[in-house]
Write an enzyme that holds these catalytic residues in place. Sequence first.
Site, mmCIF file in Angstrom:
data_model
loop_
_atom_site.group_PDB
_atom_site.id
_atom_site.type_symbol
_atom_site.label_atom_id
_atom_site.label_comp_id
_atom_site.label_asym_id
_atom_site.label_seq_id
_atom_site.Cartn_x
_atom_site.Cartn_y
_atom_site.Cartn_z
ATOM 1 N N ASP A 75 0.840 -1.204 0.000
ATOM 2 C CA ASP A 75 0.000 0.000 0.000
ATOM 3 C C ASP A 75 0.878 1.258 0.000
ATOM 4 O OD1 ASP A 75 0.833 -0.168 2.617
ATOM 5 O OD2 ASP A 75 -1.163 -0.104 3.515
ATOM 6 N N SER A 76 2.199 1.048 -0.007
ATOM 7 C CA SER A 76 3.119 2.165 -0.285
ATOM 8 C C SER A 76 2.792 2.801 -1.629
ATOM 9 C CB SER A 76 4.571 1.664 -0.289
ATOM 10 O OG SER A 76 4.709 0.551 -1.149
ATOM 11 N N ASP A 120 -1.015 -6.193 -0.093
ATOM 12 C CA ASP A 120 -1.356 -5.591 1.201
ATOM 13 C C ASP A 120 -2.855 -5.463 1.404
ATOM 14 O OD1 ASP A 120 1.085 -5.233 2.351
ATOM 15 O OD2 ASP A 120 1.244 -3.092 1.909
ATOM 16 N N LYS A 128 -0.853 -9.455 3.019
ATOM 17 C CA LYS A 128 -0.073 -8.916 4.138
ATOM 18 C C LYS A 128 -0.955 -7.983 4.954
ATOM 19 C CE LYS A 128 3.531 -5.947 3.515
ATOM 20 N NZ LYS A 128 3.028 -4.721 4.208
ATOM 21 N N GLU A 169 -1.126 -5.605 8.688
ATOM 22 C CA GLU A 169 -0.268 -4.937 9.682
ATOM 23 C C GLU A 169 -0.787 -5.131 11.109
ATOM 24 O OE1 GLU A 169 0.586 -0.831 8.830
ATOM 25 O OE2 GLU A 169 1.142 -1.268 6.751
ATOM 26 N N GLU A 184 9.680 -4.158 9.975
ATOM 27 C CA GLU A 184 10.124 -2.871 9.406
ATOM 28 C C GLU A 184 10.619 -1.922 10.502
ATOM 29 O OE1 GLU A 184 7.301 -1.050 6.774
ATOM 30 O OE2 GLU A 184 8.463 0.798 6.610
HETATM 31 O O1 KIV Z 1 3.619 -1.087 1.486
HETATM 32 C C1 KIV Z 1 4.775 -1.519 1.349
HETATM 33 O O2 KIV Z 1 5.437 -1.319 0.333
HETATM 34 C C2 KIV Z 1 5.337 -2.278 2.435
HETATM 35 C C3 KIV Z 1 6.812 -2.452 2.434
HETATM 36 C C4 KIV Z 1 7.441 -1.191 2.881
HETATM 37 C C5 KIV Z 1 7.253 -3.612 3.256
HETATM 38 O O3 KIV Z 1 4.652 -2.687 3.320
#
Ligand code: KIV
Length: 276
Positions: free
Chosen positions: A55-56, A94, A123, A125, A193
Amino acid sequence: MYVQNADAPARKPVTVPRLQAMKADGKRITMLTAYDASMAWQLESAGVDVALVGDSLGMVMQGHASTLPVTLDHMVYHTAMVARGLSATLLVADVPFMADRDLVHALEAGARLVGEAGAAMVKIEGAAPHILEAIEALVARAIPVCAHLGLTPQSVHKFGGFRIQGREQDAADRVLAEAKAVQVAGAGMLVLEGVPTALGERVTRALSIPVIGIGAGPHCDGQVLVIQDMLGITRGKRPKFSKDFLAGHDSVAAAIRAYVADVRSGAFPAPEHCFD
Ligand code: KIV
């Protein structure tokens, strides 16, 4: 569904059990973000083990100051594009901010990211009770889960910025306890992280699942970076834990191959990319 990438060199598909075997065999795992099919193809061709649709993308693709504005629809859209560029590389997507706010939403996110968009793992969090419940429920429905602890970007307001976590003893102990809890809940992998190197090592040794570090030191079972950071095209200052792999190389493909080689050999991350 994965679409065979006919131009990439043939290799054995990377699976979650294979990543776990790599940890057992002491083979370092390589992971990078991708947000579209053309970058996915670059990762695939360079032999990257795992592609992460992070989600970056809210920051590096959409131009936001955090990952919080990213929606499940955005994640599905980008994950489906990346899936079309991959064949053997494992695809992780994510679960965005608040798409895990309760069990029904977390299951919907898993169903869409895996069933509709083509991810092989999602993924998520944190390690709050509702997250542990979501991990268990997703895994029970055959959706592998990668946990994400330490500097979890969706908690930016709680942390008061993108700050290194686990510096004090009690905070480090808490991250370790959370890591054990997500493993017990069924997570198949952990992204850790923004924590000191010593904590990265403690967590990696304590878990049987692979621990992929980003700013967590060289002792993790693998490394992940945001692709823009490792290509030196970060907007603003590149994070300390990243390195510009395009410098000294004449193509994106060569930069990604250099990243893969340096992670596998242990040359990256070097001390200057780590936190004490
Ligand atoms: O959103 C993302 O790109 C991430 C990485 C920084 C691990 O979670």
